[in-house]
Design a protein around this motif. Sequence first.
Motif, PDB file in Angstrom:
ATOM      1  N   ASN A   1       0.598  -1.184  -0.048  1.00  0.00           N
ATOM      2  CA  ASN A   1      -0.062  -0.182  -0.012  1.00  0.00           C
ATOM      3  C   ASN A   1       1.044   1.207   0.033  1.00  0.00           C
ATOM      4  O   ASN A   1       0.766   2.227  -0.666  1.00  0.00           O
ATOM      5  N   ASP A   2       1.779   1.378   0.796  1.00  0.00           N
ATOM      6  CA  ASP A   2       2.891   2.478   0.832  1.00  0.00           C
ATOM      7  C   ASP A   2       3.509   2.903  -0.381  1.00  0.00           C
ATOM      8  O   ASP A   2       3.657   3.732  -0.884  1.00  0.00           O
TER       9      ASP A   2
ATOM     10  N   ASN B   1       0.862   4.061  -3.067  1.00  0.00           N
ATOM     11  CA  ASN B   1       0.449   5.127  -2.541  1.00  0.00           C
ATOM     12  C   ASN B   1       1.895   6.305  -3.143  1.00  0.00           C
ATOM     13  O   ASN B   1       1.475   7.282  -3.933  1.00  0.00           O
TER      14      ASN B   1
ATOM     15  N   ASN C   1       1.377   9.094  -6.229  1.00  0.00           N
ATOM     16  CA  ASN C   1       1.493  10.414  -5.719  1.00  0.00           C
ATOM     17  C   ASN C   1       2.559  11.035  -6.223  1.00  0.00           C
ATOM     18  O   ASN C   1       3.086  12.353  -6.030  1.00  0.00           O
TER      19      ASN C   1
ATOM     20  N   THR D   1      -9.305   6.234  -5.056  1.00  0.00           N
ATOM     21  CA  THR D   1      -8.657   7.055  -4.358  1.00  0.00           C
ATOM     22  C   THR D   1      -9.950   7.485  -3.271  1.00  0.00           C
ATOM     23  O   THR D   1     -11.089   7.363  -3.566  1.00  0.00           O
TER      24      THR D   1
ATOM     25  N   ASP E   1     -11.066  10.799  -0.714  1.00  0.00           N
ATOM     26  CA  ASP E   1     -10.891  12.182  -0.301  1.00  0.00           C
ATOM     27  C   ASP E   1     -11.230  12.362   1.337  1.00  0.00           C
ATOM     28  O   ASP E   1     -12.195  11.507   1.342  1.00  0.00           O
ATOM     29  N   TYR E   2     -10.452  12.814   1.889  1.00  0.00           N
ATOM     30  CA  TYR E   2     -10.633  13.251   3.163  1.00  0.00           C
ATOM     31  C   TYR E   2     -10.661  14.643   3.654  1.00  0.00           C
ATOM     32  O   TYR E   2      -9.766  15.272   4.040  1.00  0.00           O
TER      33      TYR E   2
ATOM     34  N   GLU F   1      -4.223  14.628   5.706  1.00  0.00           N
ATOM     35  CA  GLU F   1      -3.958  14.005   4.778  1.00  0.00           C
ATOM     36  C   GLU F   1      -5.361  13.726   3.872  1.00  0.00           C
ATOM     37  O   GLU F   1      -6.306  13.257   3.979  1.00  0.00           O
TER      38      GLU F   1
ATOM     39  N   ARG G   1      -6.043  13.274   0.291  1.00  0.00           N
ATOM     40  CA  ARG G   1      -6.526  12.017  -0.619  1.00  0.00           C
ATOM     41  C   ARG G   1      -5.586  10.814  -0.510  1.00  0.00           C
ATOM     42  O   ARG G   1      -4.345  10.928  -0.134  1.00  0.00           O
ATOM     43  N   ARG G   2      -6.001   9.754  -0.373  1.00  0.00           N
ATOM     44  CA  ARG G   2      -5.019   8.458  -0.331  1.00  0.00           C
ATOM     45  C   ARG G   2      -5.669   7.741  -1.343  1.00  0.00           C
ATOM     46  O   ARG G   2      -6.844   7.479  -1.685  1.00  0.00           O
TER      47      ARG G   2
END
Length: 81
Positions: free
Chosen positions: A11-12, A15, A19, A70, A72-73, A78, A80-81
Amino acid sequence: MIAAGGDGSVNDVLNGVMNAGLGDTREVTIAVAPTGTGNDWARSLGIGRRPAEVAAAVAAGRTMLHDVGTADYPGSAERRR
């Protein structure tokens, strides 16, 4: 690029790729060497845990497309993830 680790490590890495501002990420291939505890994602796709299996899959050019979404928060550090 090879991501060695479990679901969190994959996941990292994903991302980071998403990004990085690469434009067309369809040209990016991430090999996964599942060395984590659960490896649920790798196991569900039939990716073997043994180094020889991973090496053979990479050498054979075994690939598969995977959708990426994605979340959105708004209002958080943070966004967008």
